[in-house]
Design a protein around this motif. Structure first.
Motif, PDB file in Angstrom:
ATOM      1  N   ARG A 133       7.583   0.917   0.634  1.00  0.00           N
ATOM      2  CA  ARG A 133       6.455   1.652   1.190  1.00  0.00           C
ATOM      3  C   ARG A 133       5.688   0.771   2.170  1.00  0.00           C
ATOM      4  NH1 ARG A 133       5.397   3.101  -4.602  1.00  0.00           N
ATOM      5  NH2 ARG A 133       6.877   4.777  -5.066  1.00  0.00           N
ATOM      6  N   ASP A 134       4.643   1.337   2.743  1.00  0.00           N
ATOM      7  CA  ASP A 134       3.792   0.635   3.707  1.00  0.00           C
ATOM      8  C   ASP A 134       3.448  -0.762   3.186  1.00  0.00           C
ATOM      9  OD1 ASP A 134       1.830  -0.223   5.438  1.00  0.00           O
ATOM     10  OD2 ASP A 134       0.750   1.668   5.475  1.00  0.00           O
ATOM     11  N   ALA A 135       3.760  -1.776   3.983  1.00  0.00           N
ATOM     12  CA  ALA A 135       3.593  -3.165   3.550  1.00  0.00           C
ATOM     13  C   ALA A 135       2.231  -3.755   3.912  1.00  0.00           C
ATOM     14  CB  ALA A 135       4.690  -4.033   4.165  1.00  0.00           C
ATOM     15  N   ASN A 136       1.317  -2.943   4.431  1.00  0.00           N
ATOM     16  CA  ASN A 136       0.004  -3.446   4.815  1.00  0.00           C
ATOM     17  C   ASN A 136      -0.948  -3.464   3.620  1.00  0.00           C
ATOM     18  OD1 ASN A 136       0.178  -3.788   7.836  1.00  0.00           O
ATOM     19  ND2 ASN A 136       0.889  -1.672   7.630  1.00  0.00           N
ATOM     20  N   PRO A 137      -1.896  -4.389   3.597  1.00  0.00           N
ATOM     21  CA  PRO A 137      -2.799  -4.498   2.447  1.00  0.00           C
ATOM     22  C   PRO A 137      -3.754  -3.314   2.359  1.00  0.00           C
ATOM     23  CG  PRO A 137      -3.526  -5.955   4.201  1.00  0.00           C
ATOM     24  CD  PRO A 137      -2.193  -5.407   4.627  1.00  0.00           C
ATOM     25  N   ARG A 138      -4.212  -3.039   1.137  1.00  0.00           N
ATOM     26  CA  ARG A 138      -5.237  -2.010   0.918  1.00  0.00           C
ATOM     27  C   ARG A 138      -6.605  -2.647   0.697  1.00  0.00           C
ATOM     28  NH1 ARG A 138      -1.656   0.048   2.588  1.00  0.00           N
ATOM     29  NH2 ARG A 138      -0.413   1.820   1.868  1.00  0.00           N
ATOM     30  N   VAL A 139      -6.629  -3.937   0.386  1.00  0.00           N
ATOM     31  CA  VAL A 139      -7.884  -4.645   0.143  1.00  0.00           C
ATOM     32  C   VAL A 139      -7.871  -5.929   0.965  1.00  0.00           C
ATOM     33  CG1 VAL A 139      -9.309  -5.829  -1.562  1.00  0.00           C
ATOM     34  CG2 VAL A 139      -8.123  -3.715  -2.191  1.00  0.00           C
ATOM     35  N   ILE A 140      -8.944  -6.157   1.715  1.00  0.00           N
ATOM     36  CA  ILE A 140      -9.081  -7.377   2.522  1.00  0.00           C
ATOM     37  C   ILE A 140     -10.382  -8.062   2.112  1.00  0.00           C
ATOM     38  CG2 ILE A 140      -9.338  -8.303   4.850  1.00  0.00           C
ATOM     39  CD1 ILE A 140      -7.658  -5.900   5.815  1.00  0.00           C
ATOM     40  N   LEU A 141     -10.288  -9.331   1.757  1.00  0.00           N
ATOM     41  CA  LEU A 141     -11.429 -10.108   1.293  1.00  0.00           C
ATOM     42  C   LEU A 141     -11.764 -11.191   2.318  1.00  0.00           C
ATOM     43  CD1 LEU A 141     -10.183 -10.613  -2.382  1.00  0.00           C
ATOM     44  CD2 LEU A 141     -11.730  -8.834  -1.554  1.00  0.00           C
ATOM     45  N   ILE A 142     -13.030 -11.253   2.732  1.00  0.00           N
ATOM     46  CA  ILE A 142     -13.449 -12.220   3.750  1.00  0.00           C
ATOM     47  C   ILE A 142     -14.682 -12.963   3.251  1.00  0.00           C
ATOM     48  CG2 ILE A 142     -14.110 -12.563   6.160  1.00  0.00           C
ATOM     49  CD1 ILE A 142     -12.884  -9.847   6.806  1.00  0.00           C
ATOM     50  N   PRO A 143     -14.600 -14.270   3.049  1.00  0.00           N
ATOM     51  CA  PRO A 143     -15.782 -15.030   2.626  1.00  0.00           C
ATOM     52  C   PRO A 143     -16.949 -14.810   3.584  1.00  0.00           C
ATOM     53  CG  PRO A 143     -13.820 -16.396   2.491  1.00  0.00           C
ATOM     54  CD  PRO A 143     -13.401 -15.129   3.188  1.00  0.00           C
ATOM     55  N   GLY A 144     -18.152 -14.759   3.007  1.00  0.00           N
ATOM     56  CA  GLY A 144     -19.347 -14.577   3.805  1.00  0.00           C
ATOM     57  C   GLY A 144     -19.629 -13.144   4.171  1.00  0.00           C
ATOM     58  N   ILE A 145     -18.596 -12.288   4.148  1.00  0.00           N
ATOM     59  CA  ILE A 145     -18.738 -10.902   4.605  1.00  0.00           C
ATOM     60  C   ILE A 145     -18.532  -9.906   3.466  1.00  0.00           C
ATOM     61  CG2 ILE A 145     -17.732  -9.134   6.092  1.00  0.00           C
ATOM     62  CD1 ILE A 145     -17.315 -11.295   8.177  1.00  0.00           C
ATOM     63  N   GLY A 146     -17.469 -10.055   2.691  1.00  0.00           N
ATOM     64  CA  GLY A 146     -17.246  -9.152   1.578  1.00  0.00           C
ATOM     65  C   GLY A 146     -15.853  -8.572   1.548  1.00  0.00           C
ATOM     66  N   MET A 147     -15.763  -7.293   1.195  1.00  0.00           N
ATOM     67  CA  MET A 147     -14.479  -6.618   1.007  1.00  0.00           C
ATOM     68  C   MET A 147     -14.409  -5.382   1.891  1.00  0.00           C
ATOM     69  SD  MET A 147     -12.830  -4.990  -2.492  1.00  0.00           S
ATOM     70  CE  MET A 147     -14.206  -3.914  -2.863  1.00  0.00           C
ATOM     71  N   ILE A 148     -13.235  -5.164   2.483  1.00  0.00           N
ATOM     72  CA  ILE A 148     -12.940  -3.909   3.166  1.00  0.00           C
ATOM     73  C   ILE A 148     -11.746  -3.295   2.457  1.00  0.00           C
ATOM     74  CG2 ILE A 148     -12.451  -2.729   5.325  1.00  0.00           C
ATOM     75  CD1 ILE A 148     -13.461  -6.237   5.741  1.00  0.00           C
ATOM     76  N   ALA A 149     -11.956  -2.102   1.912  1.00  0.00           N
ATOM     77  CA  ALA A 149     -10.894  -1.392   1.202  1.00  0.00           C
ATOM     78  C   ALA A 149     -10.441  -0.210   2.051  1.00  0.00           C
ATOM     79  CB  ALA A 149     -11.394  -0.905  -0.156  1.00  0.00           C
ATOM     80  N   TRP A 150      -9.166   0.168   1.908  1.00  0.00           N
ATOM     81  CA  TRP A 150      -8.584   1.199   2.762  1.00  0.00           C
ATOM     82  C   TRP A 150      -7.911   2.276   1.929  1.00  0.00           C
ATOM     83  CZ3 TRP A 150      -9.912   0.559   7.740  1.00  0.00           C
ATOM     84  CH2 TRP A 150     -10.278  -0.724   8.156  1.00  0.00           C
ATOM     85  N   GLY A 151      -7.999   3.521   2.408  1.00  0.00           N
ATOM     86  CA  GLY A 151      -7.347   4.644   1.759  1.00  0.00           C
ATOM     87  C   GLY A 151      -7.071   5.738   2.762  1.00  0.00           C
ATOM     88  N   LYS A 152      -6.365   6.768   2.333  1.00  0.00           N
ATOM     89  CA  LYS A 152      -5.982   7.830   3.268  1.00  0.00           C
ATOM     90  C   LYS A 152      -7.175   8.688   3.687  1.00  0.00           C
ATOM     91  CE  LYS A 152      -4.552  11.126  -0.308  1.00  0.00           C
ATOM     92  NZ  LYS A 152      -3.407  11.908  -0.849  1.00  0.00           N
ATOM     93  N   ASN A 153      -8.264   8.654   2.914  1.00  0.00           N
ATOM     94  CA  ASN A 153      -9.510   9.304   3.289  1.00  0.00           C
ATOM     95  C   ASN A 153     -10.651   8.492   2.692  1.00  0.00           C
ATOM     96  OD1 ASN A 153      -9.666  10.128   0.525  1.00  0.00           O
ATOM     97  ND2 ASN A 153      -8.463  11.948   1.018  1.00  0.00           N
ATOM     98  N   LYS A 154     -11.869   8.934   2.922  1.00  0.00           N
ATOM     99  CA  LYS A 154     -13.006   8.152   2.449  1.00  0.00           C
ATOM    100  C   LYS A 154     -13.020   8.077   0.928  1.00  0.00           C
ATOM    101  CE  LYS A 154     -16.695   5.710   2.865  1.00  0.00           C
ATOM    102  NZ  LYS A 154     -16.680   4.391   3.532  1.00  0.00           N
TER     103      LYS A 154
END
Length: 729
Positions: A366-387
């Motif tokens: 399946r899609d090999a891209n991450p669903r959760v991205i963690l960045i120090p100082g900034i936080g987390m960006i989570a991804w899904g097919k809708n909000k």
């Protein structure tokens, strides 16, 4: 048992007065809902509950023992009666013989999957709800009521290196430990044996998985669930590491303004990176809990281990992408470079994980891209097919962080072995569930911005694009009107799953924002809010416009002329110009629809500024189609006079027009009734003799934003009922 007022880490919600009005199945639904309402008890879509109830057989009328259990899919918090499967207990018990016969032949793996296909033979009263793979976990426990939950506090024990010892220390002889194994028929038999070997126990901790407990009274079962969770939570609280959590802090969180400015710059590119195979919607989280994790010394190590509970990584993938960026010493360019490198490495790692663990009959990667991205100082960006899905992704990684925090405070966090994780992620039954999902709608995974959404054509357009899956940004000069349209969409479609009590910032399927499209800074500020809410933009539909009538002498003052062009022409250009950066940085195709007018092609008295501005807007469409190609398609929507619900037709203008055309009316009539009279008058000028409505315009604006017109750009579409004066010459 604790008393209702004693709980600190869960909410006691049982109400005897209400529960006593319910039948046995409704009491199960009630118990499920109040358990699921507390995210500390179970995650969205996770866990299940059951009750064994004597019911009349549909054929014989005799009382038979029936188990109602939460079926496949669904969510405890929002579950209704229809979400519960119902099965004959005698038939479920008879399946043991089928399973044992196959097991003797050494084909347990195959029979585990095959047993799910046997559950329909046990269905009571033709119930169409598909049974969960957890059905045997409930069926083979010899108590009338069973709760299986995924509490963070208990999973922290279940995912700890010394979990069995902790279980004994916390619960004594009341609860026993069962090693991890994949849910299914055999696990149900293991639980049955555990009760036989340990008579009198009240619950079981499932290694790396969660909690299951039981009672012969439903209220007692509910209170036992809360008590067992509370005990684990209090134990972890007593051992919390405080400032030393996750090894202590390595970085400091950036001030919110600085973090937001970085996100405004990076989110479009980041969304483009994760959307190489299919588009995703983002959710940003920057609260204390997630910042404590991403800024910690141990974050890199723990993030690489991945999650433990199967429910977690089905949403978050096997692990997040942790960007090893120093917010105090490195700039945005360094962050972007590390994001690009990290994304490439993540895809390589995921492919290696797939190739190492796959079986001959495994589904394709399946899609090999991450669903959760963690960045120090900034936080987390989570991804899904809708909000809604991206919020659930964020929720699940929050759960994983809470589990890691608890486990690390009393031992060492242990993730599921990679092969076990793979076998669940690529389980044939999970693949079958994905294939059963209905096709996605035309604007699914799209972020659609409707400018002028507070009324008239814009409001109808917002409703139309939401109907076909778009995440809608409702924009209007009037903030209250924009928010009212967004609220209407939320009432229709709900906030979605994974919202109640999560503490995750963001919005639902729609958001209402204010912007003055004649002011570039206002438009830019609005787009920045869109980026924080959803991560990007795909489709822009501008319906905002203004008609300034001449004075009684027929003259249009310079300031009114300028204002007309500012809104109807320059406003569309500013929106396109500001959105251009986002489109280009995403690298994803998009659409722009500008609302012009058939008046652009018809010369007539009394609207010189308006008509001329709309003629300019028509050519702006063509120019932008050239400028924004090939990434963005630009088309124009040219309505005839739309009176219904239009902010350009306030009551005084309607009355003025009725008077001008000698149409009878009464001052006592409602404004919409007067508008209807005027609309019907205008309709008689057309070939179709039908009033033009906002919904007529919305349908075309919607279609121009979909792939239905994927090869069309630079065109003006008249929706005028057939005004032959506006025919192209």
């Amino acid at each position: 048992m604790y008393q209702p007022g004693d709980y600190k880490h869960v909410n006691y919600l049982w109400d005897d007065a209400y529960a006593n009005t319910l039948d046995p199945v409704e009491r199960l639904v009630y118990r499920s809902n109040i358990l699921g309402d507390d995210q500390r008890i179970t995650n969205t879509g996770g866990g299940n509950t059951s009750s064994k109830i004597m019911m009349p057989d549909p054929l014989t009328g005799e009382k038979v023992d029936i188990m109602y259990v939460k079926g496949s899919g669904g969510d405890l918090r929002t579950a209704k009666r229809a979400n519960f499967a119902s099965l004959y207990m005698d038939k479920l018990n008879a399946l043991k013989g089928v399973y044992d016969s196959a097991d003797e032949k050494g084909v347990k793996t195959e029979i585990e999957d095959a047993m799910v296909g046997m559950y329909p033979h046990c269905v009571y009263n033709l119930n169409p709800r598909a049974s969960s793979i957890d059905t045997p976990l409930h069926a083979f426990i010899p108590y009338r009521h069973v709760d299986h939950t995924h509490p963070n506090a208990v999973i922290a024990i279940a995912a700890c290196s010394n979990g069995p010892q902790l279980t004994k220390e916390i619960y004594g002889d009341e609860v026993v430990w069962v090693d991890w194994q994949r849910p299914g028929f055999d696990l149900g038999l293991v639980l049955e044996e555990a009760l036989q070997m340990n008579p009198g126990i009240k619950g079981i901790i499932l290694g790396a998985h969660g909690l299951i407990n039981w009672a012969d009274d439903d209220k007692e079962c509910y209170e036992l669930s809360l008590t067992l969770i509370e005990k684990a939570a209090r134990y972890l609280e007593a051992h919390d590491q405080g400032d030393k959590t996750f090894g202590g802090q390595q970085y400091q969180a950036l001030p919110e303004l600085d973090a937001n400015n970085i996100l405004y710059t990076t989110l479009p590119t980041l969304r483009g990176m994760v959307s190489q195979d299919q588009r995703f919607i983002g959710t940003v989280q920057m609260d204390e809990a997630i910042m404590t994790f991403v800024n910690s010394k141990d974050a890199v190590r723990l993030a690489e281990l991945g999650t433990s509970c199967p429910d977690h990584f089905l949403r978050t993938k096997i692990k997040p992408l942790f960007v090893d960026w120093n917010p105090q010493a490195e700039d945005v360019d360094a962050l972007m470079a590390k994001l690009e490198t990290g994304m490439a490495q993540y895809r390589e790692d995921y492919a290696a994980y797939y190739n190492q663990c796959k079986h001959p009959d495994s589904p394709a990667m399946r899609d090999a891209n991450p669903r959760v991205i963690l960045i120090p100082g900034i936080g987390m960006i989570a991804w899904g097919k809708n909000k809604s899905e991206s919020r659930v992704t964020a929720e699940f990684y929050n759960n994983a962080v809470a589990v890691m925090r608890g486990a690390e405070s009393v031992g060492e966090y242990v993730a599921l072995p990679r092969q076990e994780a793979f076998d669940i992620e690529y389980w044939a039954l999970e693949e079958a569930k994905l294939r059963r999902m209905p096709p996605e709608k035309a604007l699914a995974r799209n972020i659609v911005m409707v400018i002028g959404a507070g009324s008239g054509i814009g409001e109808s357009t917002a409703l139309r694009v939401a109907k076909d899956g778009g995440q809608v940004v409702c924009v209007d000069l009037n903030a209250d009107a924009a928010q009212a349209t967004a609220a209407k969409l939320t009432d229709i479609y709900g906030m979605g799953i994974g919202v109640a009590g999560t503490g995750i910032s963001g919005c639902g399927p729609a958001i209402g924002l204010s912007a003055d499209i004649t002011n570039r800074e206002s438009v830019r500020a609005m787009l920045n809010q869109v980026l924080l809410a959803y991560g990007g933009i795909d489709n822009v539909i501008v319906t905002a416009g203004v008609f300034v009538p001449p004075d009684k002498s027929g003259h249009v003052s310079d300031d009114k002329w300028r204002f007309t062009f500012d809104v109807n022409v320059m406003g569309g250009y500013i929106v396109a110009d500001e959105a251009r950066r986002i489109w280009e940085e995403q690298g994803l195709t998009g659409t722009l629809v500008l609302t012009t007018s058939v008046n652009a092609a018809v010369s007539k008295k009394g609207s010189v500024a308006y008509d001329t501005s709309k003629a300019a807007a028509n050519h702006l469409v063509r120019e932008l189609a050239v400028e924004l190609s090939p990434l963005v398609r630009v088309n124009g929507l040219a309505p005839a006079t739309v009176v219904e619900g239009s902010s350009m037709f306030p009551r005084d203008r309607v009355i003025s027009s009725l008077t001008k055309y000698n149409i009878d009316y009464s001052d006592a009539e409602e404004t919409e009734a007067l508008r209807s009279k005027l609309a019907n008058f205008y309709a008689q000028r057309t070939l179709t003799k039908q009033p033009i409505t906002p919904d007529d315009q919305a349908e075309v604006a919607y279609l121009l934003s979909t792939d239905a017109f994927s090869k069309t750009t630079g065109q003006i579409f008249s929706v005028d009922g057939g005004l032959h004066e506006a025919f192209l010459r």
